[in-house]
Design a protein around this motif. Structure first.
Motif, mmCIF file in Angstrom:
data_model
loop_
_atom_site.group_PDB
_atom_site.id
_atom_site.type_symbol
_atom_site.label_atom_id
_atom_site.label_comp_id
_atom_site.label_asym_id
_atom_site.label_seq_id
_atom_site.Cartn_x
_atom_site.Cartn_y
_atom_site.Cartn_z
ATOM 1 N N PRO A 85 69.962 38.516 -31.307
ATOM 2 C CA PRO A 85 68.700 38.865 -31.971
ATOM 3 C C PRO A 85 68.197 38.480 -31.263
ATOM 4 N N LEU A 86 68.210 38.278 -29.873
ATOM 5 C CA LEU A 86 67.266 37.854 -28.355
ATOM 6 C C LEU A 86 67.231 39.086 -27.634
ATOM 7 N N ARG A 87 67.371 40.214 -27.757
ATOM 8 C CA ARG A 87 66.810 41.122 -27.478
ATOM 9 C C ARG A 87 66.210 41.271 -25.966
ATOM 10 N N GLU A 88 65.038 41.215 -27.413
ATOM 11 C CA GLU A 88 63.527 41.712 -26.482
ATOM 12 C C GLU A 88 63.187 39.866 -26.134
ATOM 13 N N ALA A 89 63.466 39.014 -26.348
ATOM 14 C CA ALA A 89 63.458 37.861 -26.102
ATOM 15 C C ALA A 89 63.243 37.532 -24.533
ATOM 16 N N SER A 90 62.094 36.459 -24.498
ATOM 17 C CA SER A 90 61.795 35.806 -22.791
ATOM 18 C C SER A 90 64.230 35.469 -21.870
ATOM 19 N N SER A 91 63.452 35.625 -21.053
ATOM 20 C CA SER A 91 64.698 35.092 -19.967
ATOM 21 C C SER A 91 64.898 33.648 -20.426
ATOM 22 N N LEU A 92 63.898 33.008 -20.190
ATOM 23 C CA LEU A 92 64.404 31.333 -21.534
ATOM 24 C C LEU A 92 64.702 31.058 -22.383
ATOM 25 N N SER A 93 64.332 32.157 -23.416
ATOM 26 C CA SER A 93 64.815 32.134 -24.683
ATOM 27 C C SER A 93 66.862 32.387 -24.825
ATOM 28 N N VAL A 94 66.459 33.336 -24.051
ATOM 29 C CA VAL A 94 68.032 33.435 -23.726
ATOM 30 C C VAL A 94 69.111 32.593 -22.943
ATOM 31 N N LEU A 95 68.591 31.855 -21.950
ATOM 32 C CA LEU A 95 69.123 30.724 -21.691
ATOM 33 C C LEU A 95 69.346 29.190 -21.447
ATOM 34 N N ILE A 96 68.768 29.451 -22.905
ATOM 35 C CA ILE A 96 67.920 28.141 -23.720
ATOM 36 C C ILE A 96 69.777 28.543 -25.010
#
Length: 243
Positions: A85-96
């Motif tokens: 679901p976070l494929r297009e999200a920011s790197s910070l969102s994926v890291l968290i």
């Protein structure tokens, strides 16, 4: 001779870190994300192997296969539920999110299996003695396993259709999708392979240091991540050399 013996033992432990680092590098190379839950997948693999051997009295080879299967499925499920679901999200969102998944797995393990340290069964003993040099068979098998995995992965990525699709997604996901490659499927396969390797590393690590506990993967995961960065994260040979 003592120095050479210590050096070979160090290479054996470094080979375990290299196998873990391969999982980090593959995921980063394809999905361009750092899966900090990778170390906790190692912990799950260790617990599966521990209970398969100690509680269900299964042969070591069967326990290894069960651990690999469990970690592979877990890796795919994590990717589908947490990361897709976070494929297009920011790197910070994926890291968290990755850190959150890590804590979820650790605390889930504490609830399921408790916080006490369990002793992993001995699966191999003995050593090769050559003059004053003594090398355990486990160390030799660990190094050989790492080399075989690295060669196998390199051939898979360079020689197979799926491997070429992985390289295409690594270069440009948009262009790969336009060429008919199912990017989501390729990323899931990458997580499956990386998680399966985590199970192999878990068993080799616990065979060397026979302790199993919910935070087992934290320190090896950090060291393997360092190895991946040191060797050039995203590079399979680099992860091997870094380890």
């Amino acid at each position: 001779m003592a120095f050479l013996s210590y050096l070979i033992s160090g290479l054996g432990l470094g080979s375990v870190y290299a196998i873990i680092a391969l999982g980090y590098s593959m995921v980063y190379g394809i999905a361009k994300m750092l899966n900090f839950a990778h170390g906790d997948i190692i912990m799950v693999g260790a617990f599966v192997a521990y209970f398969a051997i100690s509680s269900f009295k299964l042969p070591v080879f069967v326990a290894i296969l069960l651990s690999i299967a469990a970690c592979t499925v877990l890796g795919v499920v994590i990717e589908r539920l947490a990361y897709k679901p976070l494929r297009e999200a920011s790197s910070l969102s994926v890291l968290i999110t990755a850190i959150g998944v890590s804590y979820f797995l650790q605390n889930g393990a504490m609830l399921l299996w408790g916080t006490d340290t369990k002793i992993f069964p001995t699966i191999m003993s003995g050593s090769l003695n050559m003059g004053g040099l003594s090398i355990s068979y486990l160390t030799l098998i660990t190094i050989a396993t790492c080399v075989v995995i690295m060669i196998g992965l390199t051939m898979f990525i360079n020689k197979t259709k799926t491997g070429r699709a992985m390289r295409a997604c690594s270069e440009d996901k948009g262009a790969a999708a336009l060429m008919g490659i199912n990017v989501n499927k390729i990323i899931s396969i990458t997580f499956a392979i990386g998680s399966g390797l985590a199970a192999v590393a878990a068993i080799l690590l616990c065979a060397t240091y026979p302790s199993v506990y919910p935070t087992l993967g934290s320190m090896p995961g950090i060291r393997a991540f360092t190895a991946a960065v040191f060797g050039g994260i995203g590079s399979i040979p680099g992860a091997f050399l870094g380890g």
